[in-house]
Design a protein around this motif. Structure first.
Motif, mmCIF file in Angstrom:
data_model
loop_
_atom_site.group_PDB
_atom_site.id
_atom_site.type_symbol
_atom_site.label_atom_id
_atom_site.label_comp_id
_atom_site.label_asym_id
_atom_site.label_seq_id
_atom_site.Cartn_x
_atom_site.Cartn_y
_atom_site.Cartn_z
ATOM 1 N N ARG A 1 -1.785 9.320 6.092
ATOM 2 C CA ARG A 1 -0.416 9.089 5.964
ATOM 3 C C ARG A 1 -0.354 7.548 6.294
ATOM 4 O O ARG A 1 0.555 6.860 5.672
ATOM 5 N N ARG A 2 -0.952 6.955 7.423
ATOM 6 C CA ARG A 2 -0.672 5.637 7.632
ATOM 7 C C ARG A 2 -1.174 4.690 6.607
ATOM 8 O O ARG A 2 -0.464 3.822 6.380
ATOM 9 N N ARG A 3 -2.314 5.010 5.813
ATOM 10 C CA ARG A 3 -2.671 4.218 4.755
ATOM 11 C C ARG A 3 -1.534 4.241 3.639
ATOM 12 O O ARG A 3 -1.311 3.192 3.056
ATOM 13 N N ILE A 4 -0.980 5.109 3.336
ATOM 14 C CA ILE A 4 0.190 5.506 2.326
ATOM 15 C C ILE A 4 1.538 4.630 2.889
ATOM 16 O O ILE A 4 1.836 4.083 2.133
ATOM 17 N N GLU A 5 1.531 4.870 4.215
ATOM 18 C CA GLU A 5 2.737 4.073 4.466
ATOM 19 C C GLU A 5 2.505 2.505 4.176
ATOM 20 O O GLU A 5 3.465 1.636 4.051
ATOM 21 N N ARG A 6 1.243 2.004 4.549
ATOM 22 C CA ARG A 6 1.118 0.691 4.493
ATOM 23 C C ARG A 6 1.169 0.292 2.944
ATOM 24 O O ARG A 6 1.634 -0.829 2.623
ATOM 25 N N ALA A 7 0.534 1.150 2.372
ATOM 26 C CA ALA A 7 0.537 0.922 0.551
ATOM 27 C C ALA A 7 2.076 1.016 0.160
ATOM 28 O O ALA A 7 2.314 -0.053 -0.717
ATOM 29 N N ALA A 8 2.834 1.664 0.837
ATOM 30 C CA ALA A 8 4.132 1.742 0.239
ATOM 31 C C ALA A 8 4.888 0.320 0.671
ATOM 32 O O ALA A 8 5.681 -0.352 -0.178
ATOM 33 N N ASP A 9 4.752 -0.228 1.831
ATOM 34 C CA ASP A 9 4.749 -1.658 2.465
ATOM 35 C C ASP A 9 4.456 -2.824 1.164
ATOM 36 O O ASP A 9 5.274 -3.594 1.019
ATOM 37 N N LEU A 10 3.239 -2.643 1.016
ATOM 38 C CA LEU A 10 2.645 -3.455 0.091
ATOM 39 C C LEU A 10 3.163 -3.352 -1.558
ATOM 40 O O LEU A 10 3.700 -4.363 -2.066
ATOM 41 N N LEU A 11 3.361 -2.083 -1.809
ATOM 42 C CA LEU A 11 4.151 -2.093 -3.112
ATOM 43 C C LEU A 11 5.417 -2.626 -3.182
ATOM 44 O O LEU A 11 5.851 -3.255 -4.225
ATOM 45 N N ARG A 12 6.048 -2.506 -2.209
ATOM 46 C CA ARG A 12 7.492 -2.972 -2.092
ATOM 47 C C ARG A 12 7.496 -4.425 -1.978
ATOM 48 O O ARG A 12 8.700 -5.107 -2.389
ATOM 49 N N ALA A 13 6.627 -5.139 -1.242
ATOM 50 C CA ALA A 13 6.764 -6.468 -0.935
ATOM 51 C C ALA A 13 6.009 -7.460 -1.440
ATOM 52 O O ALA A 13 6.245 -8.466 -1.350
ATOM 53 N N THR A 14 5.068 -7.014 -2.337
ATOM 54 C CA THR A 14 4.029 -7.890 -2.866
ATOM 55 C C THR A 14 4.166 -7.537 -4.641
ATOM 56 O O THR A 14 4.607 -6.621 -4.862
ATOM 57 N N ASN A 15 3.341 -8.817 -5.174
ATOM 58 C CA ASN A 15 3.366 -8.285 -6.521
ATOM 59 C C ASN A 15 1.673 -8.058 -6.805
ATOM 60 O O ASN A 15 1.162 -8.095 -8.171
ATOM 61 N N LEU A 16 1.160 -7.253 -5.773
ATOM 62 C CA LEU A 16 -0.209 -6.813 -6.278
ATOM 63 C C LEU A 16 -0.056 -5.492 -7.131
ATOM 64 O O LEU A 16 0.748 -4.795 -7.138
#
Length: 141
Positions: free
Chosen positions: A61-76
């Protein structure tokens, strides 16, 4: 339901803190139980009783929460994000992300309309300093 001894709570928090800090690294039940200083089976029972999910569900769950942050905030790309948060398999990442968030990672990323941080900055500066932390409390005026 297992009653968690009060004296074990700081040890469970220590293991949870390890999971929070090292979510992108390979973590297993043995490593988290070692951080708590108890046997892995006792740790598993007590962690699940205290936090309502198994240690590995918590890490996921923590990994997915962090992934959501990255997907929302970066162009990775979705593949880059999956690797950054500790998934070796894009399929496993996509499946778990969809289970928890309710949409695929690529659809989630397309739905964001915010300005994105270039991926080169994320890699250059590291994850912790490149992505703004979530704020709690009232917004600053």
């Amino acid at each position: 339901m297992t009653k968690v001894p009060v004296e074990l709570l700081p040890h469970l928090r220590r293991a949870r803190d390890v999971a929070d800090r090292h979510y992108a690294e390979p973590l297993d039940l043995d490593a988290l139980a070692r951080a708590a200083g108890v046997s892995k089976y006792h740790f598993l029972r007590c962690f699940a009783a205290e936090y309502g999910e198994t240690p590995m569900q918590y890490v996921s769950r923590r990994r997915i929460e962090r992934a959501a942050d990255l997907l929302r905030a970066t162009n990775l790309t979705v593949t880059e994000v999956a690797g950054l948060v500790g998934y070796a398999s894009l399929g496993a990442f996509t499946r778990r992300f969809t289970e928890l968030v309710g949409t695929s990672p690529s659809a989630y990323q397309r739905s964001g309309l915010t300005a994105r941080i270039p991926g080169c900055y994320v890699f250059m500066l590291g994850l912790k300093s490149a992505i703004p932390a979530k704020r709690s409390g009232p917004p600053a005026s």
